[in-house]
Design a protein around this motif. Structure first.
Motif, PDB file in Angstrom:
ATOM      1  N   ARG A   1     -21.036 -42.430  22.289  1.00  0.00           N
ATOM      2  CA  ARG A   1     -19.905 -42.988  21.564  1.00  0.00           C
ATOM      3  C   ARG A   1     -19.075 -41.850  20.963  1.00  0.00           C
ATOM      4  N   THR A   2     -17.770 -42.042  20.946  1.00  0.00           N
ATOM      5  CA  THR A   2     -16.874 -41.037  20.380  1.00  0.00           C
ATOM      6  C   THR A   2     -15.618 -41.701  19.846  1.00  0.00           C
ATOM      7  N   GLU A   3     -15.090 -41.158  18.765  1.00  0.00           N
ATOM      8  CA  GLU A   3     -13.829 -41.655  18.240  1.00  0.00           C
ATOM      9  C   GLU A   3     -12.658 -41.093  19.025  1.00  0.00           C
ATOM     10  N   LYS A   4     -12.867 -39.904  19.602  1.00  0.00           N
ATOM     11  CA  LYS A   4     -11.816 -39.291  20.403  1.00  0.00           C
ATOM     12  C   LYS A   4     -12.454 -38.460  21.511  1.00  0.00           C
ATOM     13  N   ASN A   5     -12.221 -38.840  22.739  1.00  0.00           N
ATOM     14  CA  ASN A   5     -12.786 -38.108  23.870  1.00  0.00           C
ATOM     15  C   ASN A   5     -12.180 -36.708  23.913  1.00  0.00           C
ATOM     16  N   SER A   6     -13.023 -35.704  23.807  1.00  0.00           N
ATOM     17  CA  SER A   6     -12.559 -34.320  23.709  1.00  0.00           C
ATOM     18  C   SER A   6     -12.035 -33.813  25.049  1.00  0.00           C
ATOM     19  N   ASP A   7     -11.057 -32.906  24.980  1.00  0.00           N
ATOM     20  CA  ASP A   7     -10.587 -32.253  26.197  1.00  0.00           C
ATOM     21  C   ASP A   7     -11.171 -30.840  26.332  1.00  0.00           C
ATOM     22  N   ALA A   8     -12.222 -30.556  25.560  1.00  0.00           N
ATOM     23  CA  ALA A   8     -12.848 -29.241  25.585  1.00  0.00           C
ATOM     24  C   ALA A   8     -13.628 -29.026  26.877  1.00  0.00           C
ATOM     25  N   THR A   9     -13.712 -27.773  27.289  1.00  0.00           N
ATOM     26  CA  THR A   9     -14.583 -27.350  28.388  1.00  0.00           C
ATOM     27  C   THR A   9     -15.588 -26.367  27.827  1.00  0.00           C
ATOM     28  N   ILE A  10     -16.872 -26.654  28.011  1.00  0.00           N
ATOM     29  CA  ILE A  10     -17.905 -25.751  27.518  1.00  0.00           C
ATOM     30  C   ILE A  10     -18.784 -25.295  28.680  1.00  0.00           C
ATOM     31  N   CYS A  11     -19.280 -24.089  28.577  1.00  0.00           N
ATOM     32  CA  CYS A  11     -20.090 -23.478  29.638  1.00  0.00           C
ATOM     33  C   CYS A  11     -21.465 -23.143  29.096  1.00  0.00           C
TER      34      CYS A  11
END
Length: 244
Positions: free
Chosen positions: A147-157
């Motif tokens: 669940r999330t209030e705002k789907n992140s646009d982050a990219t993590i490695c």
């Protein structure tokens, strides 16, 4: 959100670093990763993973956070033939394919051999670490979804190892651990890509867009390493490693 799971480059296990080929792979990997909009890097504490991402971080002028749970999957069993501790992936297909519980997402923990070791506890440690990391980006695990209030646009490695990568995929995709561990392979320096889908507002699911991709090696004319595979033909030494 996008997750990039990178297996370390070809390892020198004695030095816990990289072979000469592994260092070449790390430079080609850096060519690839530096071209991507990666927000954050996380890395296993082991030297071969730290060295894998070093050229990328040097070029970008960034640092990676070391996460202890990204260390190689440390789950073991007691080998009934030798009475010695052995790694979870050393169960042969002749054994695990005949055990219905090892095909099940939860019941694999009850298997007689698995129960002789700590694989369940290490898997739970990996799952908890993954969920804690995702919580930093606003994702809370609820059953199989996040669940999330705002789907992140982050990219993590995440730069780590084959076994722990399979545990992460098992947890994120809700797939049985043992068939993943024995049925898939991630070549050294390969990149596995997952992204979130939010088909229902506030609820996301992870999908795998690419598994064990080594296109950066092809682009650089570098052969793929076979480290992590067992020998293809019994009794024939074809140079393939039996170590993860």
């Amino acid at each position: 959100m996008k997750l990039l799971i990178v297996r370390h480059c070809e390892p020198d296990y004695v030095l816990d670093s990289l072979t000469e080929k592994g260092w070449r792979e790390s430079e080609l990997l850096a060519d690839r990763l530096c071209a991507l909009p990666i927000d954050d890097f996380y890395v296993s504490p082991l030297g071969r993973a730290q060295d894998t991402v070093r050229p990328t971080l040097t070029r970008l002028g960034k640092q990676a956070e070391t996460l202890p749970w990204l260390e190689e999957f440390r789950g073991t069993i007691i080998d009934p033939k030798t009475a010695r501790r052995s790694y979870a992936w050393d169960l042969t297909p002749q054994y695990w394919t005949k055990c219905p519980e090892l095909w099940d997402q939860e019941a694999w923990r009850t298997n007689a051999l698995v129960a002789t070791g700590n694989s369940g506890a290490i898997f739970d440690e990996t799952a908890a670490g993954m969920d804690a990391l995702l919580a930093r980006y606003g994702y809370t695990r609820e059953d199989c979804l996040y669940r999330t209030e705002k789907n992140s646009d982050a990219t993590i490695c995440l730069v780590c190892h084959f076994g722990v990568a399979m545990a992460m995929l098992s947890h994120l995709l809700r797939l049985p651990f043992y068939p993943l561990l024995h049925g898939l392979i991630l070549a050294p320096s390969s990149v596995t890509t997952l992204f979130t889908e939010e088909r229902v507002p506030g609820e996301v699911w992870f999908r795998c867009a690419a598994l064990g991709d080594t296109s950066h090696l092809y682009a650089g004319g570098e052969p793929i390493s076979h480290y992590g595979r067992y020998r293809e033909h019994f009794g024939v030494d074809d140079g393939m490693g039996s170590k993860e």
